[in-house]
Design a protein around this motif. Sequence first.
Motif, PDB file in Angstrom:
ATOM      1  N   LEU A  18      67.622  74.068  49.610  1.00 44.76           N
ATOM      2  CA  LEU A  18      66.587  74.198  49.844  1.00 44.76           C
ATOM      3  C   LEU A  18      66.368  72.969  49.899  1.00 44.76           C
ATOM      4  O   LEU A  18      65.652  71.854  50.848  1.00 44.76           O
ATOM      5  N   PHE A  19      66.933  71.556  48.552  1.00 42.52           N
ATOM      6  CA  PHE A  19      66.381  70.307  48.801  1.00 42.52           C
ATOM      7  C   PHE A  19      67.241  69.287  50.223  1.00 42.52           C
ATOM      8  O   PHE A  19      67.343  68.687  50.769  1.00 42.52           O
ATOM      9  N   HIS A  20      68.347  70.429  50.364  1.00 41.72           N
ATOM     10  CA  HIS A  20      69.463  69.686  51.569  1.00 41.72           C
ATOM     11  C   HIS A  20      69.106  69.904  53.344  1.00 41.72           C
ATOM     12  O   HIS A  20      69.190  69.040  54.082  1.00 41.72           O
ATOM     13  N   SER A  21      67.719  71.107  52.819  1.00 43.32           N
ATOM     14  CA  SER A  21      67.156  71.495  53.860  1.00 43.32           C
ATOM     15  C   SER A  21      65.477  70.657  53.899  1.00 43.32           C
ATOM     16  O   SER A  21      65.084  70.728  55.592  1.00 43.32           O
ATOM     17  N   TRP A  22      65.437  70.112  53.575  1.00 48.21           N
ATOM     18  CA  TRP A  22      63.584  69.494  53.179  1.00 48.21           C
ATOM     19  C   TRP A  22      64.320  68.473  54.129  1.00 48.21           C
ATOM     20  O   TRP A  22      64.440  67.820  54.097  1.00 48.21           O
ATOM     21  N   THR A  23      63.520  68.482  55.063  1.00 43.94           N
ATOM     22  CA  THR A  23      63.268  67.439  55.754  1.00 43.94           C
ATOM     23  C   THR A  23      62.996  65.901  55.691  1.00 43.94           C
ATOM     24  O   THR A  23      63.777  65.031  55.815  1.00 43.94           O
ATOM     25  N   ALA A  24      61.714  65.691  54.945  1.00 48.80           N
ATOM     26  CA  ALA A  24      61.874  64.711  54.306  1.00 48.80           C
ATOM     27  C   ALA A  24      62.456  64.221  53.271  1.00 48.80           C
ATOM     28  O   ALA A  24      62.991  63.291  53.490  1.00 48.80           O
ATOM     29  N   LEU A  25      63.195  64.891  52.692  1.00 48.28           N
ATOM     30  CA  LEU A  25      64.355  64.096  51.553  1.00 48.28           C
ATOM     31  C   LEU A  25      65.185  64.076  52.502  1.00 48.28           C
ATOM     32  O   LEU A  25      65.748  63.237  52.387  1.00 48.28           O
ATOM     33  N   LYS A  26      65.897  64.984  53.238  1.00 48.42           N
ATOM     34  CA  LYS A  26      66.829  64.529  54.306  1.00 48.42           C
ATOM     35  C   LYS A  26      67.017  63.532  54.641  1.00 48.42           C
ATOM     36  O   LYS A  26      67.990  62.596  54.872  1.00 48.42           O
ATOM     37  N   LEU A  65      54.304  71.438  39.499  1.00 52.20           N
ATOM     38  CA  LEU A  65      55.626  71.361  40.561  1.00 52.20           C
ATOM     39  C   LEU A  65      55.112  70.039  41.305  1.00 52.20           C
ATOM     40  O   LEU A  65      56.231  69.540  41.476  1.00 52.20           O
ATOM     41  N   GLU A  66      54.044  70.773  41.482  1.00 45.50           N
ATOM     42  CA  GLU A  66      54.296  69.644  43.133  1.00 45.50           C
ATOM     43  C   GLU A  66      53.523  67.645  42.769  1.00 45.50           C
ATOM     44  O   GLU A  66      54.221  67.036  43.135  1.00 45.50           O
ATOM     45  N   GLU A  82      52.894  63.867  52.828  1.00 43.78           N
ATOM     46  CA  GLU A  82      51.758  63.116  54.219  1.00 43.78           C
ATOM     47  C   GLU A  82      51.057  64.440  54.323  1.00 43.78           C
ATOM     48  O   GLU A  82      50.512  65.175  55.028  1.00 43.78           O
ATOM     49  N   ASP A  83      52.833  65.470  54.923  1.00 49.57           N
ATOM     50  CA  ASP A  83      53.144  66.652  55.271  1.00 49.57           C
ATOM     51  C   ASP A  83      52.046  68.072  54.419  1.00 49.57           C
ATOM     52  O   ASP A  83      52.712  69.071  54.966  1.00 49.57           O
ATOM     53  N   GLN A  84      52.217  67.345  53.430  1.00 50.34           N
ATOM     54  CA  GLN A  84      51.968  68.599  52.150  1.00 50.34           C
ATOM     55  C   GLN A  84      53.616  69.514  52.087  1.00 50.34           C
ATOM     56  O   GLN A  84      53.130  70.566  51.349  1.00 50.34           O
ATOM     57  N   SER A  85      54.789  68.857  52.541  1.00 52.24           N
ATOM     58  CA  SER A  85      55.769  70.271  52.495  1.00 52.24           C
ATOM     59  C   SER A  85      55.466  70.616  50.925  1.00 52.24           C
ATOM     60  O   SER A  85      56.919  70.949  50.378  1.00 52.24           O
ATOM     61  N   GLU A  86      55.637  69.123  49.986  1.00 57.23           N
ATOM     62  CA  GLU A  86      55.278  69.462  48.434  1.00 57.23           C
ATOM     63  C   GLU A  86      55.220  70.895  47.920  1.00 57.23           C
ATOM     64  O   GLU A  86      55.709  71.969  46.816  1.00 57.23           O
TER      65      GLU A  86
END
Length: 194
Positions: A18-26, A65-66, A82-86
């Motif tokens: 999940l974290f490897h595909s999370w755009t902001a984190l990637k 968690l968020e 700002e994209d509320q991806s959390e």
Amino acid sequence: MAAPHPNQVAFREGVEYLFHSWTALKLAVDGQWGGHDSDEKQAWFIDTIVDYFSQNGKKVDTFDLEDILIQIMNDEFSIMLEDQSEQHIAKILEQLFLECTHGKYDLVQTLKQDSQKVSGALKNSQSQKKAKQEGDDEEEDSSDDNDDDSDDDGEGDMDVEMGESSSSASAPVRKEPIIDEDGFETVVKKGRRR
């Protein structure tokens, strides 16, 4: 020390995918927005989330968690989400934990496929950029080899540009008048020209 339960292993794998595909984190990790140790920070981030779930179990508070996701992204990678991806990531994490505790690993497999798609798309994009750069380099090399006259023209252009810049540099620069606090202009004595 006993080996971790398969459900724990599956949950950790799911979080990693999940974290490897999370755009902001990637983007943050690839761009090293968290510094030269961005990869280590991502691994620590994963550990933190896995530990959070092992301590809180099914009593995980979604808003808490968020907040953790937002805070770590901000503190460690200087990203304001700002994209509320959390919210999306938190929901998936909760669903993932719930499924893994019941021995269901379908979501882990889905996340693995998503992660592979993201990695594949990134590798494909990078290879296309590299091929384009190599193609551009070859075009530059071939144009240099084929056009000996163009080099002479280029040098001539350079001389003209140099001439223009040197003439504009020697042109007198008009200074703004100096006005004192009473509103009067201060006269500055000009020096001799040499």
